[in-house]
Design a protein around this motif. Structure first.
Motif, PDB file in Angstrom:
ATOM      1  N   PRO A 599       0.837  -1.199   0.000  1.00 43.89           N
ATOM      2  CA  PRO A 599       0.000   0.000   0.000  1.00 43.89           C
ATOM      3  C   PRO A 599       0.875   1.254   0.000  1.00 43.89           C
ATOM      4  O   PRO A 599       2.075   1.191   0.278  1.00 43.89           O
ATOM      5  N   ALA A 600       0.274   2.386  -0.304  1.00 40.55           N
ATOM      6  CA  ALA A 600       1.032   3.628  -0.468  1.00 40.55           C
ATOM      7  C   ALA A 600       1.825   3.987   0.781  1.00 40.55           C
ATOM      8  O   ALA A 600       2.962   4.458   0.703  1.00 40.55           O
ATOM      9  N   GLU A 601       1.245   3.750   1.977  1.00 37.91           N
ATOM     10  CA  GLU A 601       1.938   4.163   3.196  1.00 37.91           C
ATOM     11  C   GLU A 601       3.234   3.364   3.406  1.00 37.91           C
ATOM     12  O   GLU A 601       4.192   3.880   3.993  1.00 37.91           O
ATOM     13  N   LEU A 602       3.276   2.132   2.926  1.00 37.78           N
ATOM     14  CA  LEU A 602       4.509   1.367   3.052  1.00 37.78           C
ATOM     15  C   LEU A 602       5.524   1.780   1.990  1.00 37.78           C
ATOM     16  O   LEU A 602       6.729   1.799   2.249  1.00 37.78           O
ATOM     17  N   TYR A 603       5.047   2.101   0.804  1.00 33.51           N
ATOM     18  CA  TYR A 603       5.994   2.579  -0.214  1.00 33.51           C
ATOM     19  C   TYR A 603       6.604   3.911   0.226  1.00 33.51           C
ATOM     20  O   TYR A 603       7.788   4.172  -0.017  1.00 33.51           O
ATOM     21  N   ASP A 604       5.817   4.741   0.890  1.00 32.68           N
ATOM     22  CA  ASP A 604       6.316   6.039   1.353  1.00 32.68           C
ATOM     23  C   ASP A 604       7.278   5.907   2.532  1.00 32.68           C
ATOM     24  O   ASP A 604       8.021   6.849   2.831  1.00 32.68           O
ATOM     25  N   ASP A 605       7.259   4.780   3.204  1.00 31.86           N
ATOM     26  CA  ASP A 605       8.125   4.556   4.364  1.00 31.86           C
ATOM     27  C   ASP A 605       9.593   4.640   3.931  1.00 31.86           C
ATOM     28  O   ASP A 605      10.013   3.980   2.971  1.00 31.86           O
TER      29      ASP A 605
END
Length: 804
Positions: A599-605
Motif C-alpha cells: 500500500p502507499a503508506e509502506l511505499y512512502d516509508d
C-alpha cells in the motif's frame, strides 16, 4: 607462514593404482564410477590431501599431461574469510602450481602442505589450470565442500573430520536406531531410516533473518531453545517457528551469478613457473546474491551457498542443524535437492560431458552418462552428510532420458531409486533419510493437473512421501470457489493422503497468488472478498487462515507444511539478481505484487524501496503503472529490450532522465529485485504480528504434534467422516470426524473454508458423529464453540475432542 606445498609421488601412484583397480573390478561403468567419484574433489587427513578431477574435455582436446597443473592458493597468515562491516579484503597468499598425474580421463594428486579450512581459519584454495594454444584455462572442482567466493571461484580445502567431530549434535546421530533415539526411526535394510515429521515449515534462509544467513537462523533457534528451557515467554515472531518437528530449507546450494555485476574474487600478479611459488594478493568479497536458491549450476552442489553464510564458513550449516536438533523437542531438517536441471551458465563450470543440451529451465544433464550419473549421486550424498534428516527431490518428473528407438522421453525412475538408496554418515552413524519427491508427472503435458496422481513414486517406494495435489504451485486459495472446486483433490488427501506433504502455503503457491490480478469488484475476477478488505489482508488470510490451518493440522492425514513467510504475514515475490538475460521479463511478470503487498503508506516509508525512489519513482501508483506497462510492452515486443525502451520512452516513463535505454530497464529490474528482497525480510514484520493469533496458531500445530496418529488416512468408507455441507448455498463448510487407533480419543472439526457467515449444528451433520461428550479443544479467534448452533464467519473453525 605457510608450509611448503609439494606433490607426493608415491602416494599419488598408489591413488592411480586404486583407480585402475576399480575399473578392473567392475564390469559396469556406472558401478565403477560410483566408487571412483567418492575420491574426487579434495580430502584432507593428517597433513595430506588427496585431490581428483574428472577431465574428459582436457583429454579429448589432446592437452599434454605436463601442461596441466594443480594450483594452490594458501593464506600466509590466519584470516577469517569475512568480518562484520568489511565488504572487500585483500588476503596475502602463497601461490603454488604442482604437476598432477593423469589416469585415463582423470587427474590425481596427493599433496602435502595444504592448509585445511576449519571453523577458525581459512583453508587453501585449489583449482586445476592448464595451458592450451598459449592460453591458460581453469577447471573448478565440481565436488567441493566450500566455495567462499562464489561458485565461479576456487574451492576451499575443508577438514571434514574436525567439522564432524566438533558438531554439537553428535549424540543426536549416535543415538539414531537405539533405545535413546531422539526421533523415531524404522529399520531399512539394516540401517535406521528417519521417520516422517508430524508437521513441517518451509524456510527461505535469505529472508528469514535480518542478515539472511544460516548463522542468523542458528542463533534464533538457540535463543528459542534457551527460552523453552528456562520457561521464558516466546515473542510472536518466535512462536511462528514453533509447533513443528520438521523444517524444509529452500535450496542452500551455491547459485549462478550475474555475468556483469558479480565478481567476488581475483588474484593479482602473473602466473608463475610450473613448480614455483610466489606471494600474491587475493582480493575477495563476500558473495552478495539474491535468489530463491533454485538457480544452481550443479558445480559445488556439495557446498553451502556462501551468500547465506555470514562468516563464509560451511560450519554455519552444521550449527543451524545442531540448533534444531538440540531443541527440547528436536526438529528434523529436510534439504531441498534441485538436481533435475542446471542454470544456463553451468556449461562454463562443468565438463561438456555433463551437458545434454538446453531445456525448460536452462540446461539438461546427461543422466545416462555413468560418470555424470555417479557424480550427481555423490553430490547428493556429500550435501546430506552435513547432517540432514530428510531430502526433498525438486522436480522429480524432470529426471528424464531420450530413447531414440521409440523416439520418446522416459522418466528415469531407476535414477530416482538410486537417489533413494544413498545413505548418510554423520557422527559415526550411517542412516537413511526421510525421502520426499515433488513429482507432478505427466507435467508439462497439457492435462497434467487432471492426470497427475502424485503417487507414482510412493508406489515404487512405499516409505517415501510426495508433494500432494493441494501443495503444487497452481493452487491459489485466495480465489473464490477454491475450496469448492478443489474438493475432489482435498478429498483425495483425506482418502489416501497419508504419504503426502499437504499445505497450501509454500514459496510457489504464495508467488502464484501474488501474480493473480486483484480486481476491484466481483464481476472482474473471482477473488474471495470475504478474506479481507484489501490485497494485504486477503493474501495474508488466504495463506494463513485459521480454518485452513485447523483442517490441515487437526484433521487431514499426511504431513502438513506451512511457509514461514506466510506465517509472518510478510511480503513475498520472485527475487533474484543473478539473471543477466531474463531479469526484466521476470520483474514484469510480478506486476501485480504491489496490489497484494505494498500500500502507499509502506511505499512512502523511508525504510523501503530506496533504490527505485533514487530512479525518480517517488509515488507508489507511478511504480504500479510503470510495471504494468513494462509487462504489456514486453509481451508486445517479445521482450526485446531495445524495442521495449523505445516504446516506453514514447509512452512516457516515471524514470529520471529524458530517454529510456535498455540499460535503464536492466537497472530498474535490478533495483526492483533488491528493494523487494529487503522489503520481504521477516525482520520488518515479526514485530507487527498479533501475539494472540500467533499463540493460537502455535496451539493448532501442537494439537497435531500431540496426535501423530492423524498422519494416517481417514476411514471415509468406515466409521470416520469427511464431507462438506450440501448444498453449498454460498458458503463452503468442511467437517470431519476421526477416532484414534486405540479408541481413546475422537476429534471433530467444522470449518467455514470460504463464504459469508453461516450457522450449522456440528453433531447433526452426519449420523456417525456422537451427539454428546464433546469438549472444545480449539476455536479460531472470535468463535463461540456452540455444539447446537455454531456460527462461523469466513475462515473460522472449531475443533472438539471426546473421550469415548
Amino acid at each position: 607462514m605457510t608450509a611448503n606445498v609439494r606433490l607426493l609421488d608415491e602416494p599419488t601412484e598408489d591413488l592411480r593404482a586404486w583407480h585402475r583397480a576399480q575399473r578392473e573390478r567392475h564390469d559396469d561403468d556406472f558401478e565403477a564410477a560410483k566408487e571412483i567419484v567418492t575420491r574426487l574433489g579434495a580430502h584432507y587427513e593428517d597433513g595430506v590431501t588427496e585431490i581428483g578431477f574428472w577431465t574428459p574435455e582436457i583429454v579429448d582436446a589432446g592437452v599434454p599431461h605436463d601442461d596441466v597443473y594443480l594450483e594452490v592458493l594458501t593464506p600466509t597468515e590466519d584470516v577469517r574469510v569475512f568480518e562484520d562491516g568489511v565488504d572487500q579484503q585483500t588476503i596475502e597468499v602463497r601461490r603454488d602450481r604442482l604437476p598432477i598425474h593423469r589416469e585415463g580421463e582423470y587427474h590425481w594428486a596427493v599433496v602435502e602442505g595444504m592448509r585445511p579450512g576449519t571453523r577458525e581459519q581459512f583453508g587453501s584454495l585449489y583449482q586445476l589450470v592448464y595451458r592450451e594454444d598459449g592460453e591458460w584455462h581453469t577447471v573448478q572442482d565440481p565436488l567441493a565442500y566450500s566455495v567462499p567466493f562464489g561458485v565461479f571461484g576456487p574451492a576451499e580445502l575443508i577438514d571434514l573430520d574436525t567439522l564432524d567431530a566438533e558438531r554439537d549434535d553428535r549424540e543426536y546421530f549416535e543415538h539414531l536406531g537405539t533405545d535413546a533415539e531422539p526421533i523415531p526411526t524404522s529399520e531399512d535394510d539394516g540401517l535406521p531410516r528417519i521417520e516422517p515429521a508430524t508437521s513441517m515449515v518451509e524456510i527461505h534462509p535469505g529472508t528469514a533473518t535480518e542478515n539472511g544467513s544460516l548463522g542468523g537462523l542458528a542463533r534464533r533457534y538457540d535463543r528459542i531453545s534457551e527460552k523453552l528451557r528456562t520457561g521464558e515467554d516466546l515473542t510472536a515472531g518466535e512462536r511462528i517457528h514453533m509447533g513443528y518437528d520438521g523444517i524444509q530449507l529452500m535450496p542452500i546450494e551455491p547459485i549462478t551469478e550475474h555475468r556483469e555485476n558479480h565478481e567476488f574474487w581475483q588474484v593479482e600478479g602473473d602466473r608463475v613457473a610450473p613448480q614455483g611459488g610466489e606471494t600474491a594478493e587475493l582480493i575477495a568479497e563476500q558473495p552478495d546474491l539474491i535468489n530463491w536458491g533454485y538457480d544452481i549450476v550443479i558445480r559445488a552442489f556439495s557446498a553451502p551457498n556462501p551468500a547465506i553464510l555470514e562468516t563464509g564458513r560451511p560450519h554455519e550449516l552444521v550449527d543451524f542443524i545442531a540448533a534444531c536438533h538440540n531443541l527440547p523437542e528436536p526438529i528434523r531438517i529436510v534439504f531441498d535437492i534441485a538436481l533435475g536441471h542446471a542454470e544456463g551458465r553451468a556449461d562454463e563450470l562443468l565438463d561438456e560431458e555433463f551437458i545434454e543440451g538446453p531445456g525448460m529451465y536452462g540446461l539438461e544433464l546427461d543422466y545416462l552418462h555413468p560418470v555424470v550419473r555417479a557424480t550427481v549421486l555423490e553430490l547428493q550424498r556429500r550435501k546430506m552428510d552435513f547432517g540432514a534428516d530428510g531430502i526433498r527431490v525438486d522436480g522429480a518428473q524432470d529426471f528424464k532420458y531420450y530413447d531414440p528407438g521409440p523416439d520418446e522421453l522416459f522418466h528415469d525412475d531407476e535414477f530416482l531409486a538410486e537417489m533413494d538408496e544413498v545413505t548418510q554418515e554423520v557422527g559415526g552413524t550411517e542412516y537413511r533419510p526421510w525421502m520426499i519427491y515433488e513429482d507432478g508427472r505427466p507435467w508439462p503435458r497439457g492435462d497434467w493437473e487432471l492426470a497427475s496422481t502424485y503417487r507414482e513414486l510412493i508406489k515404487q517406494h512405499p516409505h517415501s512421501f510426495q508433494w500432494s495435489p493441494i501443495t503444487f504451485a497452481h493452487n491459489k486459495p485466495a480465489l473464490l470457489t477454491f475450496w469448492a472446486s478443489k474438493w475432489w483433490r482435498v478429498f483425495e488427501v483425506a482418502d489416501f493422503g497419508s504419504n503426502w506433504i499437504t499445505g497450501v502455503a509454500n514459496h510457489d503457491t504464495l508467488r502464484r497468488g501474488t501474480q493473480q490480478p486483484l480486481p476491484k469488484g466481483w464481476e472482474e475476477d473471482p477473488i474471495n472478498p470475504y478474506l479481507g478488505d484489501d490485497g494485504p489482508e486477503i493474501i495474508d488470510e488466504a495463506y494463513d487462515q485459521p480454518s485452513t490451518n485447523m483442517l490441515l493440522h487437526c484433521l487431514l492425514p499426511g504431513v502438513p507444511m506451512d511457509f514461514l513467510n506466510a506465517n509472518a504475514h510478510a511480503p513475498w515475490s520472485f527475487m533474484r539478481d543473478t539473471d543477466d538475460e531474463w531479469n526484466v521479463k521476470v520483474v514484469a511478470e510480478e506486476d501485480n505484487v504491489l496490489d497484494w503487498h505494498v500500500p502507499a503508506e509502506l511505499y512512502d516509508d523511508d525504510r523501503f524501496f530506496g533504490r527505485l525512489k533514487s530512479m525518480g519513482i517517488d509515488d507508489r501508483d507511478d511504480l504500479d503503472h510503470f510495471v504494468h506497462v513494462l509487462h504489456d510492452v514486453g509481451e508486445a515486443t517479445d521482450w526485446e529490450l531495445e524495442d521495449m525502451a523505445a516504446t516506453i520512452e514514447a509512452l512516457g516513463s516515471p524514470l529520471a532522465g529524458e530517454t529510456v535505454t535498455p540499460e535503464d530497464l536492466e537497472r530498474f529490474s535490478e533495483h526492483w529485485m533488491a528493494d523487494v528482497n529487503e522489503f520481504a525480510n521477516l525482520s520488518n514484520w515479526l514485530d507487527t504480528l498479533d501475539p494472540d493469533r500467533a499463540e493460537f496458531t502455535q496451539r493448532v500445530r501442537e494439537f497435531r504434534q500431540d496426535r501423530p496418529w492423524l498422519l494416517e488416512d481417514i476411514d471415509v468408507d468406515g466409521s470416520e467422516v469427511f464431507d462438506y455441507v450440501h448444498p453449498v448455498d454460498g458458503t463452503v463448510v468442511y467437517y470431519g470426524f476421526r477416532a484414534s487407533p486405540d479408541g481413546d480419543e475422537q476429534v471433530l472439526f467444522v470449518g467455514n473454508m470460504e463464504g459469508p457467515e453461516v450457522t450449522v449444528e456440528p453433531t447433526g451433520l452426519d449420523p456417525s458423529i456422537p451427539a454428546d461428550g464433546w469438549e472444545p479443544a480449539l476455536a479460531s479467534p472470535g468463535t463461540a464453540p456452540d455444539l447446537d448452533t455454531l456460527t462461523l464467519d469466513n475462515g473460522q473453525a472449531v475443533v472438539w475432542t471426546r473421550r469415548p
